[in-house]
Design an enzyme around this catalytic site. Sequence first.
Site, PDB file in Angstrom:
ATOM      1  N   HIS A 117       0.876  -1.329   0.120  1.00  0.00           N
ATOM      2  CA  HIS A 117      -0.155   0.244  -0.121  1.00  0.00           C
ATOM      3  C   HIS A 117       0.897   1.245   0.090  1.00  0.00           C
ATOM      4  O   HIS A 117       0.842   2.287  -0.779  1.00  0.00           O
ATOM      5  CB  HIS A 117      -0.766  -0.166   1.437  1.00  0.00           C
ATOM      6  CG  HIS A 117      -1.566   1.291   1.461  1.00  0.00           C
ATOM      7  ND1 HIS A 117      -2.984   1.501   1.065  1.00  0.00           N
ATOM      8  CD2 HIS A 117      -1.299   2.264   1.931  1.00  0.00           C
ATOM      9  CE1 HIS A 117      -3.271   2.480   1.399  1.00  0.00           C
ATOM     10  NE2 HIS A 117      -2.557   3.249   1.869  1.00  0.00           N
ATOM     11  N   GLU A 118       1.884   1.150   1.037  1.00  0.00           N
ATOM     12  CA  GLU A 118       2.817   2.370   0.885  1.00  0.00           C
ATOM     13  C   GLU A 118       3.535   2.658  -0.428  1.00  0.00           C
ATOM     14  O   GLU A 118       3.724   3.690  -0.969  1.00  0.00           O
ATOM     15  CB  GLU A 118       3.661   2.434   2.065  1.00  0.00           C
ATOM     16  CG  GLU A 118       2.964   2.212   3.519  1.00  0.00           C
ATOM     17  CD  GLU A 118       1.997   3.299   3.666  1.00  0.00           C
ATOM     18  OE1 GLU A 118       2.045   4.559   3.238  1.00  0.00           O
ATOM     19  OE2 GLU A 118       1.006   3.123   4.453  1.00  0.00           O
ATOM     20  N   HIS A 124       1.556   4.285  -2.835  1.00  0.00           N
ATOM     21  CA  HIS A 124       1.603   5.874  -2.814  1.00  0.00           C
ATOM     22  C   HIS A 124       2.893   6.386  -3.386  1.00  0.00           C
ATOM     23  O   HIS A 124       2.729   7.333  -4.181  1.00  0.00           O
ATOM     24  CB  HIS A 124       1.558   6.036  -1.315  1.00  0.00           C
ATOM     25  CG  HIS A 124       0.334   6.213  -0.434  1.00  0.00           C
ATOM     26  ND1 HIS A 124      -0.805   6.818  -1.212  1.00  0.00           N
ATOM     27  CD2 HIS A 124      -0.078   5.479   0.564  1.00  0.00           C
ATOM     28  CE1 HIS A 124      -1.609   6.696  -0.295  1.00  0.00           C
ATOM     29  NE2 HIS A 124      -1.541   5.936   0.720  1.00  0.00           N
ATOM     30  N   GLU A 175      -6.211   6.908  -1.484  1.00  0.00           N
ATOM     31  CA  GLU A 175      -6.058   5.817  -0.444  1.00  0.00           C
ATOM     32  C   GLU A 175      -6.665   4.558  -1.192  1.00  0.00           C
ATOM     33  O   GLU A 175      -6.256   3.238  -0.977  1.00  0.00           O
ATOM     34  CB  GLU A 175      -7.036   5.950   0.766  1.00  0.00           C
ATOM     35  CG  GLU A 175      -6.346   6.911   1.806  1.00  0.00           C
ATOM     36  CD  GLU A 175      -4.650   6.381   2.088  1.00  0.00           C
ATOM     37  OE1 GLU A 175      -4.633   5.311   2.456  1.00  0.00           O
ATOM     38  OE2 GLU A 175      -3.800   7.133   2.030  1.00  0.00           O
TER      39      GLU A 175
END
Length: 295
Positions: free
Chosen positions: A146-147, A150, A225
Amino acid sequence: MRRILLFLGTNLAVLVLLSIVAHLFGVDVWAASRGYGGMGPLLIFAAVIGMGGSLISLALSKWMAKMTTGAQVIAQPSNDAERWLLDTVRRHAQAAGIGMPEVAVYDAPEMNAFATGASRNHALVAVSTGLLHGMDRDQVSAVLGHEIGHVANGDMVTLALIQGVLNTFVIFLARIVGRMVDSWLSGGRDDRGGGIGYFIIVIVLEIIFGLFASMIVMAFSRYREFRADAAGAKLAGRERMISALQRLGASYGESTLPKNMQAFGISGHLASGLKRLFMSHPPLAERIEALRRAG
């Protein structure tokens, strides 16, 4: 969570500092005096201050993150857990087509993680000790994915550009409207926008307009997100990403963040009405449902 708070806090501090310096040196007065006759100089002034504050915040983001969280970068792994952490981030970064970010761990009881940095190839990914202790490796891998999502999506750069444009319009409109209000309150007297009353009016208007700008920034944050969750699902597996979000939901209430900051937490606390407009993360239930629909 922390990347949003760090960026917005730094951006606000830099913006206020630049505004004060511009006022002390008379640049603010010079620009305001051209609010009617020539808006070009005023718009240039607003763009320099607005974009400048945002870009400086972006450049300082990694340093601020390390300083405020006490994150320790893993230069050489000292144990199996650190080796696994580095290997997992490296694998995700290669799959996402970005440079290997710095990997750090910071001491905090809540399960959390963040990514920041001025570019896709010079980023920082940090996880809390609470995350490492509270999740299994499949779930941690999904959070890391997930990071990395980003970073690969360029979210921090996009956020900085959006914030810079919004800063520009906030500064510009605050001085235009401030000039009009100051002229009305003074009975039409033209002091060319240089009085203390004008400066106070501008500060108040910047706060008001800044709240509306924050709604736009938070809307983009919620949107990204969902994109980062999709990236985590692609890199680590959809069921692992869903499991990680469910684990975050099970830890509701464990955050050590102050109450005025909890709405920005990675767990996406529920909110309704106007409060929802200022949430940086969608509720976890919505994020999980989006992953299931995509699957």
